[in-house]
Scaffold this motif. Structure first.
Motif, PDB file in Angstrom:
ATOM      1  N   ILE A  34      -3.287  -1.977   1.866  1.00 36.03           N
ATOM      2  CA  ILE A  34      -2.236  -1.064   1.415  1.00 36.03           C
ATOM      3  C   ILE A  34      -1.968  -1.188  -0.083  1.00 36.03           C
ATOM      4  O   ILE A  34      -1.864  -0.187  -0.791  1.00 36.03           O
ATOM      5  CB  ILE A  34      -0.949  -1.291   2.227  1.00 36.03           C
ATOM      6  CG1 ILE A  34      -1.242  -0.972   3.689  1.00 36.03           C
ATOM      7  CG2 ILE A  34       0.187  -0.439   1.692  1.00 36.03           C
ATOM      8  CD1 ILE A  34      -0.140  -1.318   4.633  1.00 36.03           C
ATOM      9  N   ARG A  35      -1.877  -2.408  -0.569  1.00 36.87           N
ATOM     10  CA  ARG A  35      -1.553  -2.610  -1.989  1.00 36.87           C
ATOM     11  C   ARG A  35      -2.511  -1.888  -2.939  1.00 36.87           C
ATOM     12  O   ARG A  35      -2.063  -1.310  -3.936  1.00 36.87           O
ATOM     13  CB  ARG A  35      -1.492  -4.094  -2.304  1.00 36.87           C
ATOM     14  CG  ARG A  35      -0.984  -4.342  -3.689  1.00 36.87           C
ATOM     15  CD  ARG A  35      -0.832  -5.803  -3.981  1.00 36.87           C
ATOM     16  NE  ARG A  35      -0.460  -5.920  -5.378  1.00 36.87           N
ATOM     17  CZ  ARG A  35       0.253  -6.864  -5.872  1.00 36.87           C
ATOM     18  NH1 ARG A  35       0.673  -7.835  -5.094  1.00 36.87           N
ATOM     19  NH2 ARG A  35       0.546  -6.896  -7.152  1.00 36.87           N
ATOM     20  N   PRO A  36      -3.834  -1.862  -2.688  1.00 36.39           N
ATOM     21  CA  PRO A  36      -4.718  -1.129  -3.607  1.00 36.39           C
ATOM     22  C   PRO A  36      -4.393   0.365  -3.692  1.00 36.39           C
ATOM     23  O   PRO A  36      -4.471   0.964  -4.762  1.00 36.39           O
ATOM     24  CB  PRO A  36      -6.115  -1.353  -3.024  1.00 36.39           C
ATOM     25  CG  PRO A  36      -6.004  -2.612  -2.247  1.00 36.39           C
ATOM     26  CD  PRO A  36      -4.610  -2.617  -1.698  1.00 36.39           C
ATOM     27  N   VAL A  37      -4.006   0.964  -2.585  1.00 40.60           N
ATOM     28  CA  VAL A  37      -3.636   2.387  -2.582  1.00 40.60           C
ATOM     29  C   VAL A  37      -2.373   2.588  -3.409  1.00 40.60           C
ATOM     30  O   VAL A  37      -2.291   3.502  -4.238  1.00 40.60           O
ATOM     31  CB  VAL A  37      -3.434   2.903  -1.140  1.00 40.60           C
ATOM     32  CG1 VAL A  37      -2.934   4.334  -1.138  1.00 40.60           C
ATOM     33  CG2 VAL A  37      -4.723   2.781  -0.341  1.00 40.60           C
ATOM     34  N   LEU A  38      -1.386   1.723  -3.212  1.00 42.65           N
ATOM     35  CA  LEU A  38      -0.147   1.818  -3.975  1.00 42.65           C
ATOM     36  C   LEU A  38      -0.400   1.557  -5.454  1.00 42.65           C
ATOM     37  O   LEU A  38       0.167   2.230  -6.315  1.00 42.65           O
ATOM     38  CB  LEU A  38       0.886   0.818  -3.449  1.00 42.65           C
ATOM     39  CG  LEU A  38       1.348   1.013  -2.008  1.00 42.65           C
ATOM     40  CD1 LEU A  38       2.303  -0.099  -1.612  1.00 42.65           C
ATOM     41  CD2 LEU A  38       1.974   2.372  -1.821  1.00 42.65           C
ATOM     42  N   SER A  39      -1.254   0.604  -5.750  1.00 40.10           N
ATOM     43  CA  SER A  39      -1.572   0.281  -7.133  1.00 40.10           C
ATOM     44  C   SER A  39      -2.183   1.483  -7.853  1.00 40.10           C
ATOM     45  O   SER A  39      -1.815   1.791  -8.989  1.00 40.10           O
ATOM     46  CB  SER A  39      -2.535  -0.902  -7.176  1.00 40.10           C
ATOM     47  OG  SER A  39      -2.900  -1.204  -8.499  1.00 40.10           O
ATOM     48  N   ASP A  40      -3.088   2.161  -7.196  1.00 41.05           N
ATOM     49  CA  ASP A  40      -3.750   3.318  -7.802  1.00 41.05           C
ATOM     50  C   ASP A  40      -2.830   4.524  -7.949  1.00 41.05           C
ATOM     51  O   ASP A  40      -3.011   5.332  -8.849  1.00 41.05           O
ATOM     52  CB  ASP A  40      -4.963   3.740  -6.963  1.00 41.05           C
ATOM     53  CG  ASP A  40      -6.091   2.737  -7.018  1.00 41.05           C
ATOM     54  OD1 ASP A  40      -6.077   1.854  -7.904  1.00 41.05           O
ATOM     55  OD2 ASP A  40      -6.998   2.833  -6.168  1.00 41.05           O
ATOM     56  N   ASN A  41      -1.837   4.648  -7.066  1.00 48.04           N
ATOM     57  CA  ASN A  41      -1.055   5.878  -7.015  1.00 48.04           C
ATOM     58  C   ASN A  41       0.437   5.734  -7.306  1.00 48.04           C
ATOM     59  O   ASN A  41       1.077   6.737  -7.627  1.00 48.04           O
ATOM     60  CB  ASN A  41      -1.213   6.523  -5.630  1.00 48.04           C
ATOM     61  CG  ASN A  41      -2.630   6.912  -5.358  1.00 48.04           C
ATOM     62  OD1 ASN A  41      -3.138   7.862  -5.923  1.00 48.04           O
ATOM     63  ND2 ASN A  41      -3.302   6.166  -4.502  1.00 48.04           N
ATOM     64  N   CYS A  42       0.985   4.536  -7.180  1.00 49.75           N
ATOM     65  CA  CYS A  42       2.444   4.413  -7.209  1.00 49.75           C
ATOM     66  C   CYS A  42       2.997   3.413  -8.221  1.00 49.75           C
ATOM     67  O   CYS A  42       4.160   3.513  -8.605  1.00 49.75           O
ATOM     68  CB  CYS A  42       2.948   4.025  -5.822  1.00 49.75           C
ATOM     69  SG  CYS A  42       2.406   5.124  -4.505  1.00 49.75           S
ATOM     70  N   PHE A  43       2.202   2.432  -8.620  1.00 48.71           N
ATOM     71  CA  PHE A  43       2.727   1.359  -9.459  1.00 48.71           C
ATOM     72  C   PHE A  43       3.179   1.833 -10.830  1.00 48.71           C
ATOM     73  O   PHE A  43       3.985   1.165 -11.472  1.00 48.71           O
ATOM     74  CB  PHE A  43       1.712   0.238  -9.621  1.00 48.71           C
ATOM     75  CG  PHE A  43       1.635  -0.701  -8.441  1.00 48.71           C
ATOM     76  CD1 PHE A  43       2.294  -0.439  -7.256  1.00 48.71           C
ATOM     77  CD2 PHE A  43       0.877  -1.840  -8.529  1.00 48.71           C
ATOM     78  CE1 PHE A  43       2.213  -1.291  -6.180  1.00 48.71           C
ATOM     79  CE2 PHE A  43       0.783  -2.715  -7.464  1.00 48.71           C
ATOM     80  CZ  PHE A  43       1.450  -2.446  -6.283  1.00 48.71           C
TER      81      PHE A  43
END
Length: 67
Positions: A34-43
Motif C-alpha cells: 500500500i505505501r508505494p501506491v500512496l507514495s507515488d500518488n498522495c505523499f
C-alpha cells in the motif's frame, strides 16, 4: 474534511481489498503493498511532513492513515 476522511477510509479498507487477488496467500502488508501506491500518488500533499499535510491528513504510516 469529509472527503479526506472518505479517502482515508478507502485507502485503509478499499485498497487492500482491491489488491487482494494480486497478493494471494502472502497477505497484504502496508509497507510492501500500500505505501508505494500512496507514495507515488498522495505523499505530495499527505506525506510525512506534518507542516505540509493538507487537512491534517498524513498517510505515510499505517497508524497515521488509519486515524
Amino acid at each position: 474534511m469529509g472527503f479526506d476522511r472518505h479517502l482515508a477510509t478507502w485507502i485503509v479498507v478499499g485498497l487492500p481489498a482491491a489488491l487482494a487477488p494480486a497478493v494471494g496467500a502472502e497477505g497484504i502488508r502496508f509497507n510492501r503493498d500500500i505505501r508505494p501506491v500512496l507514495s507515488d500518488n498522495c505523499f505530495g500533499c499527505h506525506g510525512p511532513d506534518a507542516g505540509k499535510a493538507e487537512a491534517g491528513l498524513q498517510l505515510h504510516t499505517l497508524e497515521a492513515a488509519s486515524r
